[in-house]
Design a protein around this motif. Structure first.
Motif, PDB file in Angstrom:
ATOM      1  N   LYS A  45       0.835  -1.202   0.000  1.00  0.00           N
ATOM      2  CA  LYS A  45       0.000   0.000   0.000  1.00  0.00           C
ATOM      3  C   LYS A  45       0.866   1.247   0.000  1.00  0.00           C
ATOM      4  CE  LYS A  45      -3.669   2.475   0.068  1.00  0.00           C
ATOM      5  NZ  LYS A  45      -4.232   2.806  -1.217  1.00  0.00           N
ATOM      6  N   ILE A  46       1.948   1.213   0.758  1.00  0.00           N
ATOM      7  CA  ILE A  46       2.859   2.363   0.780  1.00  0.00           C
ATOM      8  C   ILE A  46       3.417   2.588  -0.618  1.00  0.00           C
ATOM      9  CG2 ILE A  46       5.094   3.179   1.629  1.00  0.00           C
ATOM     10  CD1 ILE A  46       4.343   1.825   4.302  1.00  0.00           C
ATOM     11  N   ALA A  47       3.820   1.524  -1.288  1.00  0.00           N
ATOM     12  CA  ALA A  47       4.327   1.660  -2.652  1.00  0.00           C
ATOM     13  C   ALA A  47       3.232   2.211  -3.552  1.00  0.00           C
ATOM     14  CB  ALA A  47       4.826   0.314  -3.169  1.00  0.00           C
ATOM     15  N   GLY A  48       2.008   1.764  -3.355  1.00  0.00           N
ATOM     16  CA  GLY A  48       0.886   2.273  -4.140  1.00  0.00           C
ATOM     17  C   GLY A  48       0.653   3.747  -3.894  1.00  0.00           C
ATOM     18  N   VAL A  49       0.759   4.180  -2.652  1.00  0.00           N
ATOM     19  CA  VAL A  49       0.583   5.589  -2.321  1.00  0.00           C
ATOM     20  C   VAL A  49       1.681   6.418  -2.962  1.00  0.00           C
ATOM     21  CG1 VAL A  49       0.638   7.254  -0.424  1.00  0.00           C
ATOM     22  CG2 VAL A  49      -0.709   5.173  -0.200  1.00  0.00           C
ATOM     23  N   ILE A  50       2.920   5.920  -2.911  1.00  0.00           N
ATOM     24  CA  ILE A  50       4.031   6.628  -3.541  1.00  0.00           C
ATOM     25  C   ILE A  50       3.787   6.724  -5.041  1.00  0.00           C
ATOM     26  CG2 ILE A  50       6.497   6.498  -4.109  1.00  0.00           C
ATOM     27  CD1 ILE A  50       6.858   5.274  -1.271  1.00  0.00           C
ATOM     28  N   ASN A  51       3.377   5.629  -5.655  1.00  0.00           N
ATOM     29  CA  ASN A  51       3.112   5.634  -7.092  1.00  0.00           C
ATOM     30  C   ASN A  51       1.983   6.605  -7.426  1.00  0.00           C
ATOM     31  OD1 ASN A  51       3.434   4.814  -9.779  1.00  0.00           O
ATOM     32  ND2 ASN A  51       1.800   3.324  -9.570  1.00  0.00           N
ATOM     33  N   GLU A  52       0.926   6.621  -6.601  1.00  0.00           N
ATOM     34  CA  GLU A  52      -0.183   7.543  -6.831  1.00  0.00           C
ATOM     35  C   GLU A  52       0.301   8.986  -6.726  1.00  0.00           C
ATOM     36  OE1 GLU A  52      -3.229   6.507  -4.046  1.00  0.00           O
ATOM     37  OE2 GLU A  52      -3.433   4.497  -4.871  1.00  0.00           O
ATOM     38  N   ALA A  53       1.165   9.260  -5.765  1.00  0.00           N
ATOM     39  CA  ALA A  53       1.706  10.616  -5.600  1.00  0.00           C
ATOM     40  C   ALA A  53       2.551  11.001  -6.811  1.00  0.00           C
ATOM     41  CB  ALA A  53       2.523  10.708  -4.319  1.00  0.00           C
ATOM     42  N   GLN A  54       3.361  10.075  -7.315  1.00  0.00           N
ATOM     43  CA  GLN A  54       4.175  10.354  -8.496  1.00  0.00           C
ATOM     44  C   GLN A  54       3.289  10.624  -9.704  1.00  0.00           C
ATOM     45  OE1 GLN A  54       6.640   6.861  -8.633  1.00  0.00           O
ATOM     46  NE2 GLN A  54       8.316   7.859  -7.555  1.00  0.00           N
ATOM     47  N   GLN A  55       2.228   9.844  -9.861  1.00  0.00           N
ATOM     48  CA  GLN A  55       1.319  10.046 -10.984  1.00  0.00           C
ATOM     49  C   GLN A  55       0.616  11.395 -10.871  1.00  0.00           C
ATOM     50  OE1 GLN A  55      -1.174   6.567 -10.945  1.00  0.00           O
ATOM     51  NE2 GLN A  55       0.298   5.345 -12.087  1.00  0.00           N
ATOM     52  N   ARG A  56       0.232  11.754  -9.647  1.00  0.00           N
ATOM     53  CA  ARG A  56      -0.426  13.036  -9.427  1.00  0.00           C
ATOM     54  C   ARG A  56       0.538  14.181  -9.752  1.00  0.00           C
ATOM     55  NH1 ARG A  56      -1.939  12.309  -4.566  1.00  0.00           N
ATOM     56  NH2 ARG A  56      -0.183  13.350  -3.586  1.00  0.00           N
ATOM     57  N   ASN A  57       1.798  14.067  -9.304  1.00  0.00           N
ATOM     58  CA  ASN A  57       2.797  15.089  -9.603  1.00  0.00           C
ATOM     59  C   ASN A  57       3.031  15.205 -11.103  1.00  0.00           C
ATOM     60  OD1 ASN A  57       3.110  15.589  -6.890  1.00  0.00           O
ATOM     61  ND2 ASN A  57       4.959  14.355  -6.685  1.00  0.00           N
ATOM     62  N   LEU A  58       3.071  14.068 -11.779  1.00  0.00           N
ATOM     63  CA  LEU A  58       3.251  14.054 -13.230  1.00  0.00           C
ATOM     64  C   LEU A  58       2.076  14.746 -13.909  1.00  0.00           C
ATOM     65  CD1 LEU A  58       4.863  12.983 -15.701  1.00  0.00           C
ATOM     66  CD2 LEU A  58       3.436  10.943 -15.558  1.00  0.00           C
ATOM     67  N   ALA A  59       0.872  14.407 -13.489  1.00  0.00           N
ATOM     68  CA  ALA A  59      -0.329  15.012 -14.084  1.00  0.00           C
ATOM     69  C   ALA A  59      -0.377  16.513 -13.819  1.00  0.00           C
ATOM     70  CB  ALA A  59      -1.582  14.337 -13.540  1.00  0.00           C
ATOM     71  N   GLU A  60       0.006  16.924 -12.616  1.00  0.00           N
ATOM     72  CA  GLU A  60       0.008  18.356 -12.285  1.00  0.00           C
ATOM     73  C   GLU A  60       1.050  19.101 -13.110  1.00  0.00           C
ATOM     74  OE1 GLU A  60       0.570  18.431  -8.048  1.00  0.00           O
ATOM     75  OE2 GLU A  60      -1.504  17.835  -7.647  1.00  0.00           O
ATOM     76  N   ALA A  61       2.236  18.526 -13.254  1.00  0.00           N
ATOM     77  CA  ALA A  61       3.287  19.166 -14.051  1.00  0.00           C
ATOM     78  C   ALA A  61       2.861  19.263 -15.507  1.00  0.00           C
ATOM     79  CB  ALA A  61       4.602  18.385 -13.919  1.00  0.00           C
ATOM     80  N   ALA A  62       2.255  18.208 -16.030  1.00  0.00           N
ATOM     81  CA  ALA A  62       1.780  18.228 -17.414  1.00  0.00           C
ATOM     82  C   ALA A  62       0.676  19.269 -17.583  1.00  0.00           C
ATOM     83  CB  ALA A  62       1.287  16.844 -17.830  1.00  0.00           C
ATOM     84  N   ALA A  63      -0.192  19.400 -16.592  1.00  0.00           N
ATOM     85  CA  ALA A  63      -1.265  20.401 -16.658  1.00  0.00           C
ATOM     86  C   ALA A  63      -0.677  21.817 -16.671  1.00  0.00           C
ATOM     87  CB  ALA A  63      -2.229  20.230 -15.488  1.00  0.00           C
TER      88      ALA A  63
END
Length: 142
Positions: A45-63
Protein backbone atom coordinates in the motif's frame (compact mmCIF):
# COMPACT_ATOMS: atom_id res chain seq x y z
CA UNK A 1 11.49 -30.73 22.42
CA UNK A 2 13.33 -31.71 19.23
CA UNK A 3 11.93 -30.57 15.87
CA UNK A 4 14.05 -32.97 13.79
CA UNK A 5 11.10 -35.05 12.56
CA UNK A 6 8.92 -32.10 11.56
CA UNK A 7 9.01 -30.91 7.96
CA UNK A 8 10.73 -27.57 7.42
CA UNK A 9 8.41 -24.62 6.90
CA UNK A 10 8.01 -23.53 3.29
CA UNK A 11 10.75 -21.23 1.92
CA UNK A 12 12.80 -21.04 5.07
CA UNK A 13 16.03 -19.10 4.77
CA UNK A 14 17.77 -20.92 7.65
CA UNK A 15 17.25 -24.57 8.51
CA UNK A 16 18.48 -25.52 11.97
CA UNK A 17 18.09 -29.01 13.33
CA UNK A 18 17.98 -29.47 17.04
CA UNK A 19 16.31 -27.40 19.69
CA UNK A 20 18.64 -24.42 19.91
CA UNK A 21 20.81 -22.39 17.58
CA UNK A 22 23.19 -19.89 19.14
CA UNK A 23 21.02 -19.71 22.23
CA UNK A 24 17.76 -18.99 20.39
CA UNK A 25 14.80 -21.33 20.23
CA UNK A 26 14.39 -22.78 16.74
CA UNK A 27 10.63 -22.41 16.43
CA UNK A 28 9.26 -19.98 13.85
CA UNK A 29 10.22 -18.94 10.34
CA UNK A 30 13.73 -17.73 9.60
CA UNK A 31 14.90 -15.76 6.59
CA UNK A 32 12.83 -14.17 3.89
CA UNK A 33 10.94 -17.05 2.46
CA UNK A 34 7.21 -17.21 2.36
CA UNK A 35 5.90 -13.72 3.07
CA UNK A 36 2.32 -12.89 3.66
CA UNK A 37 0.42 -10.91 6.18
CA UNK A 38 -0.12 -7.34 7.26
CA UNK A 39 3.44 -6.04 7.03
CA UNK A 40 3.95 -6.91 3.40
CA UNK A 41 0.46 -5.81 2.44
CA UNK A 42 1.04 -2.52 4.21
CA UNK A 43 4.31 -2.18 2.32
CA UNK A 44 2.46 -2.74 -0.92
CA UNK A 45 0.00 0.00 0.00
CA UNK A 46 2.86 2.36 0.78
CA UNK A 47 4.33 1.66 -2.65
CA UNK A 48 0.89 2.27 -4.14
CA UNK A 49 0.58 5.59 -2.32
CA UNK A 50 4.03 6.63 -3.54
CA UNK A 51 3.11 5.63 -7.09
CA UNK A 52 -0.18 7.54 -6.83
CA UNK A 53 1.71 10.62 -5.60
CA UNK A 54 4.17 10.35 -8.50
CA UNK A 55 1.32 10.05 -10.98
CA UNK A 56 -0.43 13.04 -9.43
CA UNK A 57 2.80 15.09 -9.60
CA UNK A 58 3.25 14.05 -13.23
CA UNK A 59 -0.33 15.01 -14.08
CA UNK A 60 0.01 18.36 -12.29
CA UNK A 61 3.29 19.17 -14.05
CA UNK A 62 1.78 18.23 -17.41
CA UNK A 63 -1.26 20.40 -16.66
CA UNK A 64 1.04 23.34 -15.89
CA UNK A 65 2.86 22.82 -19.19
CA UNK A 66 -0.47 22.49 -21.01
CA UNK A 67 -1.64 25.76 -19.48
CA UNK A 68 1.62 27.44 -20.45
CA UNK A 69 1.24 26.22 -24.04
CA UNK A 70 -2.29 27.56 -24.22
CA UNK A 71 -1.01 30.90 -22.96
CA UNK A 72 1.81 30.99 -25.49
CA UNK A 73 -0.42 30.13 -28.45
CA UNK A 74 -1.92 33.61 -28.04
CA UNK A 75 1.46 35.07 -29.01
CA UNK A 76 2.70 32.49 -31.52
CA UNK A 77 0.89 30.66 -34.33
CA UNK A 78 0.23 26.96 -33.88
CA UNK A 79 -0.39 26.28 -37.57
CA UNK A 80 3.23 26.69 -38.65
CA UNK A 81 6.36 24.77 -37.77
CA UNK A 82 8.13 27.99 -36.84
CA UNK A 83 5.30 29.00 -34.52
CA UNK A 84 5.35 25.60 -32.78
CA UNK A 85 9.12 25.84 -32.38
CA UNK A 86 8.75 29.32 -30.90
CA UNK A 87 6.15 28.05 -28.44
CA UNK A 88 8.45 25.20 -27.40
CA UNK A 89 11.42 27.53 -27.02
CA UNK A 90 9.46 30.03 -24.96
CA UNK A 91 7.92 27.27 -22.83
CA UNK A 92 11.36 25.87 -21.95
CA UNK A 93 12.62 29.38 -21.29
CA UNK A 94 9.77 30.07 -18.87
CA UNK A 95 10.15 26.68 -17.15
CA UNK A 96 13.89 27.23 -16.80
CA UNK A 97 13.42 30.69 -15.29
CA UNK A 98 11.01 29.38 -12.63
CA UNK A 99 13.04 27.15 -10.24
CA UNK A 100 9.94 25.83 -8.47
CA UNK A 101 8.24 24.80 -11.70
CA UNK A 102 11.51 23.47 -13.11
CA UNK A 103 12.02 21.31 -10.02
CA UNK A 104 8.49 19.90 -10.21
CA UNK A 105 8.86 19.12 -13.90
CA UNK A 106 12.29 17.49 -13.47
CA UNK A 107 10.92 15.40 -10.61
CA UNK A 108 7.90 14.38 -12.69
CA UNK A 109 10.14 13.54 -15.66
CA UNK A 110 12.28 11.30 -13.44
CA UNK A 111 9.22 9.55 -12.07
CA UNK A 112 7.19 9.15 -15.25
CA UNK A 113 9.47 9.81 -18.16
CA UNK A 114 9.00 11.75 -21.35
CA UNK A 115 6.51 9.26 -22.79
CA UNK A 116 4.12 9.95 -19.90
CA UNK A 117 4.23 13.66 -20.72
CA UNK A 118 3.55 12.85 -24.38
CA UNK A 119 0.36 11.09 -23.37
CA UNK A 120 -0.78 13.95 -21.12
CA UNK A 121 -0.07 16.92 -23.40
CA UNK A 122 -2.69 17.80 -25.98
CA UNK A 123 -1.47 20.73 -28.02
CA UNK A 124 -0.32 21.33 -31.60
CA UNK A 125 3.17 22.21 -30.32
CA UNK A 126 3.35 19.21 -27.94
CA UNK A 127 5.83 17.20 -30.05
CA UNK A 128 8.18 20.21 -30.19
CA UNK A 129 7.84 20.74 -26.45
CA UNK A 130 8.52 17.05 -25.77
CA UNK A 131 11.72 17.23 -27.83
CA UNK A 132 12.73 20.40 -26.01
CA UNK A 133 11.93 18.81 -22.62
CA UNK A 134 14.13 15.81 -23.45
CA UNK A 135 17.02 18.10 -24.29
CA UNK A 136 16.33 20.32 -21.28
CA UNK A 137 16.26 17.30 -18.96
CA UNK A 138 19.64 16.09 -20.28
CA UNK A 139 21.09 19.61 -19.94
CA UNK A 140 19.95 19.73 -16.32
CA UNK A 141 21.85 16.51 -15.65
CA UNK A 142 18.89 14.27 -14.85
Amino acid sequence: MSNQNQPAPENVGINVSGGQAYGYNQSGNFGIGHMSGGTIQSGAKIAGVINEAQQRNLAEAAAEIQQLLEQLEKSYPTNTTMGKMQIATEAISQIDSNPTLAGRILSALKAGGISAFEQLLNHPAASFVIGALEDWQETKGS
